[in-house]
Design an enzyme around this catalytic site. Structure first.
Site, short mmCIF file in Angstrom:
data_model
loop_
_atom_site.label_atom_id
_atom_site.label_comp_id
_atom_site.label_asym_id
_atom_site.label_seq_id
_atom_site.Cartn_x
_atom_site.Cartn_y
_atom_site.Cartn_z
N TRP A 174 0.88 -1.18 0.00
CA TRP A 174 0.00 0.00 0.00
C TRP A 174 0.92 1.22 0.00
O TRP A 174 1.82 1.32 0.84
CB TRP A 174 -0.86 -0.06 1.27
CG TRP A 174 -1.77 1.12 1.48
CD1 TRP A 174 -2.61 1.67 0.56
CD2 TRP A 174 -1.95 1.84 2.70
NE1 TRP A 174 -3.31 2.71 1.14
CE2 TRP A 174 -2.91 2.83 2.45
CE3 TRP A 174 -1.39 1.76 3.98
CZ2 TRP A 174 -3.34 3.73 3.43
CZ3 TRP A 174 -1.81 2.64 4.95
CH2 TRP A 174 -2.77 3.61 4.68
N ASP A 255 -0.15 -5.27 9.70
CA ASP A 255 -1.18 -4.30 9.33
C ASP A 255 -2.40 -5.13 8.91
O ASP A 255 -2.36 -5.83 7.89
CB ASP A 255 -0.68 -3.43 8.17
CG ASP A 255 -1.72 -2.38 7.79
OD1 ASP A 255 -2.79 -2.31 8.44
OD2 ASP A 255 -1.48 -1.63 6.82
N LYS A 291 -12.97 -0.92 6.56
CA LYS A 291 -13.53 -1.80 5.55
C LYS A 291 -14.50 -2.81 6.15
O LYS A 291 -15.63 -2.93 5.69
CB LYS A 291 -12.40 -2.55 4.83
CG LYS A 291 -11.85 -1.84 3.62
CD LYS A 291 -11.08 -0.58 3.89
CE LYS A 291 -9.72 -0.84 4.49
NZ LYS A 291 -8.89 0.40 4.59
N1 PLA Z 1 -3.44 -0.55 5.49
C1 PLA Z 1 -3.71 -0.99 4.27
C2 PLA Z 1 -2.98 -2.17 3.76
C3 PLA Z 1 -4.70 -0.35 3.49
O1 PLA Z 1 -4.96 -0.81 2.27
C4 PLA Z 1 -5.37 0.76 3.99
C5 PLA Z 1 -6.41 1.49 3.20
C6 PLA Z 1 -5.04 1.16 5.31
C7 PLA Z 1 -4.07 0.49 6.03
C8 PLA Z 1 -5.66 2.32 6.00
O2 PLA Z 1 -7.00 2.35 6.06
P1 PLA Z 1 -7.76 3.25 7.15
O3 PLA Z 1 -6.78 4.25 7.66
O4 PLA Z 1 -8.85 3.88 6.38
O5 PLA Z 1 -8.20 2.30 8.18
N2 PLA Z 1 -6.26 1.47 1.80
C9 PLA Z 1 -7.28 2.04 0.90
C10 PLA Z 1 -7.57 3.50 1.17
C11 PLA Z 1 -8.57 1.28 1.04
C12 PLA Z 1 -6.41 4.44 1.19
O6 PLA Z 1 -5.52 4.39 0.33
O7 PLA Z 1 -6.42 5.27 2.12
C13 PLA Z 1 -6.79 1.84 -0.55
O8 PLA Z 1 -7.52 2.21 -1.48
O9 PLA Z 1 -5.69 1.28 -0.73
#
Ligand code: PLA
Length: 444
Positions: A174, A255, A291
């Site tokens: 991510w 995570d 989520k």
């Molecule tokens: N960790 C991972 C691996 C994630 O994909 C995301 C969210 C988070 C943490 C953090 O989410 P939160 O802070 O909202 O609890 N990833 C998303 C959204 C869904 C984003 O980029 O913020 C994504 O589209 O990858």
């Protein structure tokens, strides 16, 4: 008199002059500030919103083609769940919890560490209902600003108390993981994870990177539903990883942003963590209710660190609180109340479990539908990975250029790494999406 009026008018001009001067100072003060680069995920939503085409689809998350005048633009750019009509979903269990909150509960500050009930319930989800670590009070845990806040708090803790440590992050990951540890000033290393040719796990590369890291290294692991690849180690592979971690005395930080979204069952999705616990590791864990409870904007999550004993856990928790206090003082109350009410009431918790399964199953169904549509269109390429991968995302293997064509020619928005948010694919747009993917991936 004239002298007096001069004084008065110069006095009355002074604030204006001062204002002008400080405005000039302000502009030179910040004149060097360049616009920040667009976020690779949330920037897609911005681009989508700027697109005037009635056909636009956002699968970055995905957006539906707006064929009917009544349809409203829907963002599928960041991984956010949509129902089969492409609409954001508020779970029934959340609606019921909100009904119980409204008019009944006050909105006082939470303690610095957050809601005690929310934390207790979160630990049960991650460590197991009957975990001895919970009973022995060995876990330091605080409510966090969703998964992002939990990771950041941990990174700040790591910097403060192990200032010479580094963090190993999988390739790819991510995108925000890099920002989080960068802004916490923790040096980053990469470890092998994905094998582009097989579109699966590069297990031998992963194991050799774990082996070659200096003993006692910190590793950031996705507990389940790896983002962006949708590729998780098998149970057997997790066991091998855990054994090697033990031999190397590495510290695993999990995570867990998608508990329940991978298999539909939060217990099953906690398997990797449970394996590490069985093997006697100290671990860290970031949990998010964005989520799995659809509480995206409520920013509710939990950071936990398993310590040697209760005394150490008390000290670590107090330091986590100390890190939070000058940043945001204490976490928001509403989401924590929602989570506490749901997880504390067996009936509501059951409803939640059914609803998580419903979301995961719909995504799994859409994976099959997308693959079948591509095959029906006669695509000569293999799309097996769409159904082999797990969780919210499909790491399609499309190149940035192919993604650009999807956007420019079909008004389909997704991240340039080829990641499709399957949570935004619906019975209504899967055909359109498959057709567009087929067009841009056809061998010439
Ligand atoms: N960790 C991972 C691996 C994630 O994909 C995301 C969210 C988070 C943490 C953090 O989410 P939160 O802070 O909202 O609890 N990833 C998303 C959204 C869904 C984003 O980029 O913020 C994504 O589209 O990858």
């Amino acid at each position: 008199m004239a002298a007096l009026s001069r004084t008065v008018s110069s006095l009355s001009r002074r604030p204006q002059l001062q204002g002008l001067q400080s405005a000039r100072q302000m502009s030179s003060l910040f004149g060097h500030v360049e616009p920040a680069p667009k976020d690779p995920i949330l920037g897609v939503t911005e681009a989508f919103l700027a697109d005037q085409s009635p056909d636009k689809v956002n699968v970055g998350g995905v957006r539906l083609p707006l064929r009917t005048p009544s349809s409203i633009p829907r963002s599928l750019a960041a991984g956010a769940y949509r129902d089969d009509n492409g609409k954001p979903l508020v779970l029934q269990c959340v609606r019921e919890a909100e009904r119980r909150i409204a008019g009944n509960l006050n909105m006082e500050y939470l303690p610095m560490g957050g809601s005690i009930t929310m934390i207790e319930q979160s630990l049960k989800l991650a460590y197991g209902e009957d975990s001895e670590f919970i009973k022995d009070k060995k876990i330091a845990a605080v409510q966090a600003l969703s998964g992002t806040g939990a990771c950041r708090l941990f990174a700040d803790f790591q910097k403060r108390f192990l200032p010479d440590s580094q963090i190993y992050i999988p390739t790819p990951t991510w995108s925000n993981h890099h920002n989080i540890w960068r802004d916490a000033n923790v040096p980053q290393n990469k470890f092998t994870y994905y094998h582009p040719e097989s579109r699966g796990l590069d297990f031998s590369g992963l194991m050799s990177d774990i082996k070659n890291a200096p003993d006692g290294s910190f590793f950031m692991l996705h507990a389940c539903a790896h983002n962006p690849t949708g590729v998780d180690p098998t149970e057997e592979q997790w066991r091998e990883i855990s054994h090697l971690f033990k031999a190397k005395k590495h510290f695993p930080f999990f995570d867990m942003a998608y508990q329940g979204f991978a298999s539909g069952d939060p217990e099953r999705d906690a398997k990797a963590i449970r394996i590490f616990l069985e093997d006697g590791h100290q671990i860290g864990c970031a949990q998010s209710y964005a989520k799995n409870m659809g509480l995206y904007g409520q920013r509710v999550g939990c950071l936990s660190i398993l310590c040697d004993d209760e005394k150490q856990a008390v000290a670590v928790k107090s330091q986590l609180q100390q890190l939070a206090r000058p940043m945001y003082s204490n976490p928001p109350v509403h989401g924590a109340l929602v989570v506490s009410i749901i997880l504390n009431d067996p009936e509501l918790k059951n409803l939640w479990l059914q609803e998580v399964k419903g979301m995961a199953d719909r995504i799994i169904g859409m994976r099959t539908a997308l693959k079948e549509n591509l095959e029906k269109l006669g695509s000569p390429l293999s799309w097996e990975h769409i159904t082999n991968q797990i969780g919210m995302f499909c790491y399609s293997g499309m190149t940035p250029e192919q993604v650009d064509r999807l956007t420019n020619e079909f008004h389909i928005y997704m991240t340039r790494n080829g990641r499709i948010s399957m949570a935004g694919v619906t019975s209504g747009n899967v055909g359109y999406l498959a057709n567009a993917i087929h067009e841009v991936t056809k061998p010439k």
